[in-house]
Design a protein around this motif. Structure first.
Motif, PDB file in Angstrom:
ATOM      1  N   ARG A  92     -11.615  78.910 -10.552  1.00  0.00           N
ATOM      2  CA  ARG A  92     -11.911  80.342 -10.741  1.00  0.00           C
ATOM      3  C   ARG A  92     -13.039  80.579 -11.739  1.00  0.00           C
ATOM      4  O   ARG A  92     -13.687  81.623 -11.705  1.00  0.00           O
ATOM      5  CB  ARG A  92     -10.667  81.083 -11.252  1.00  0.00           C
ATOM      6  N   ASP A  93     -13.262  79.641 -12.646  1.00  0.00           N
ATOM      7  CA  ASP A  93     -14.193  79.873 -13.753  1.00  0.00           C
ATOM      8  C   ASP A  93     -15.651  79.670 -13.369  1.00  0.00           C
ATOM      9  O   ASP A  93     -16.548  79.941 -14.173  1.00  0.00           O
ATOM     10  CB  ASP A  93     -13.866  78.934 -14.926  1.00  0.00           C
ATOM     11  N   THR A 149      -4.490  71.162 -10.637  1.00  0.00           N
ATOM     12  CA  THR A 149      -4.593  72.527 -11.150  1.00  0.00           C
ATOM     13  C   THR A 149      -5.987  73.112 -10.951  1.00  0.00           C
ATOM     14  O   THR A 149      -6.992  72.384 -10.928  1.00  0.00           O
ATOM     15  CB  THR A 149      -4.260  72.576 -12.655  1.00  0.00           C
ATOM     16  N   GLU A 151      -7.221  74.972 -13.215  1.00  0.00           N
ATOM     17  CA  GLU A 151      -7.735  75.176 -14.573  1.00  0.00           C
ATOM     18  C   GLU A 151      -8.747  74.099 -14.956  1.00  0.00           C
ATOM     19  O   GLU A 151      -8.589  72.921 -14.624  1.00  0.00           O
ATOM     20  CB  GLU A 151      -6.580  75.172 -15.584  1.00  0.00           C
ATOM     21  N   THR A 162     -11.469  68.882 -15.000  1.00  0.00           N
ATOM     22  CA  THR A 162     -10.162  69.435 -14.645  1.00  0.00           C
ATOM     23  C   THR A 162      -9.226  69.320 -15.850  1.00  0.00           C
ATOM     24  O   THR A 162      -9.257  68.328 -16.581  1.00  0.00           O
ATOM     25  CB  THR A 162      -9.551  68.689 -13.453  1.00  0.00           C
ATOM     26  N   GLU A 163      -8.414  70.326 -16.040  1.00  0.00           N
ATOM     27  CA  GLU A 163      -7.517  70.339 -17.206  1.00  0.00           C
ATOM     28  C   GLU A 163      -6.479  69.223 -17.142  1.00  0.00           C
ATOM     29  O   GLU A 163      -6.085  68.666 -18.171  1.00  0.00           O
ATOM     30  CB  GLU A 163      -6.814  71.695 -17.310  1.00  0.00           C
TER      31      GLU A 163
END
Length: 256
Positions: free
Chosen positions: A165-166, A210, A212, A224-225
């Protein structure tokens, strides 16, 4: 928001920028092998781009220090090439590159496997690429931008993947990043209505786990987180009166 409509002359210049970028990716793909450094890839990519009388779009763009973004495994985008970063058998590597031809940009990304990769990595790469093609089914005059975004998200999430999304796609032309922003996910807004002459950089960034992401201390590299793999696939697309034209994917050159 100011979305530019390109003239026939501008489209011809962008078509040539796309062709040269397609060649660049094809040559980089042939060169990839275990033992290469990410710096080797960047050096070769810049040589190819300049050999066609073009300038790398990314070099010194907002301070980015290289010509090719080289992102390995859990790196989503904007990996900085490094002489000490060696590619190993089983890695996946995303190459994001841009070309300026007579003042006009083209932008495209591909993710490749190094040697033998896992079936899971192969599926992620293939699904990410297909996300792009699912999205551009809707890249037609009269449709809304949000239809592209929704199709990308729907396809990726069928496989349980995270849709970043970022970071989003963008318009492109005399500037590398122009209006509109192009999310890879549904939003509440339908987005602008597509018109012939619009040129868009559509770029699914899909994570194995994820959605995130985290920025590293270099302020560029996004990872990736959860440390799982990420893949990236992008092309510069022209909206026409009929089917979209992929300017950075020339079948006679790249055969994808």
């Amino acid at each position: 928001m100011s979305v530019t409509i390109k003239s026939a002359r501008e489209i011809e210049l962008m078509r040539e920028a796309g062709r040269i970028l397609c060649i660049t990716h094809e040559e980089l793909k042939k060169a990839l092998k275990p033992g290469m450094t990410t710096w080797d890839i960047d050096h070769l990519g810049e040589e190819i781009i300049r050999s066609y009388g073009c300038t790398p779009s990314f070099l010194n763009y907002n301070g980015y220090p290289a010509s090719i973004c080289v992102s390995v495994n859990d790196e989503v985008v904007h990996g900085i090439p490094d002489k000490k970063r060696v590619l190993r058998e089983g890695d996946i590597v995303s190459l994001d590159a841009g070309v300026i031809y007579k003042g006009y940009h083209s932008d495209a990304a591909r993710t490749y496997g190094i040697g033998e990769i896992t079936p899971e990595a192969g599926q992620l790469m293939e699904v990410t690429k297909q996300c792009f093609f699912e999205g551009i089914k809707y890249a037609k005059s009269g449709n809304h931008l949000g239809e592209i975004s929704a199709a990308i998200q729907k396809y990726a999430e069928k496989f349980g993947y995270g849709v970043v999304r970022d970071l989003v796609g963008h318009g492109i032309g005399t500037h590398l990043h122009e209006d509109p922003e192009i999310p890879n996910f549904s939003t509440r807004r339908r987005g602008i209505k597509l018109r012939p002459g619009m040129t868009l950089a559509i770029e699914p960034m899909i994570n194995e786990g994820t959605l995130e992401v985290v920025w590293l201390d270099d302020d560029w590299t996004v990872v990736t987180e959860d440390g799982k793999l990420s893949a990236h696939y992008e092309n510069t697309v022209l909206i026409t009166e009929g089917e979209p034209e992929i300017l950075s994917l020339v079948s006679a050159v790249c055969g994808e």
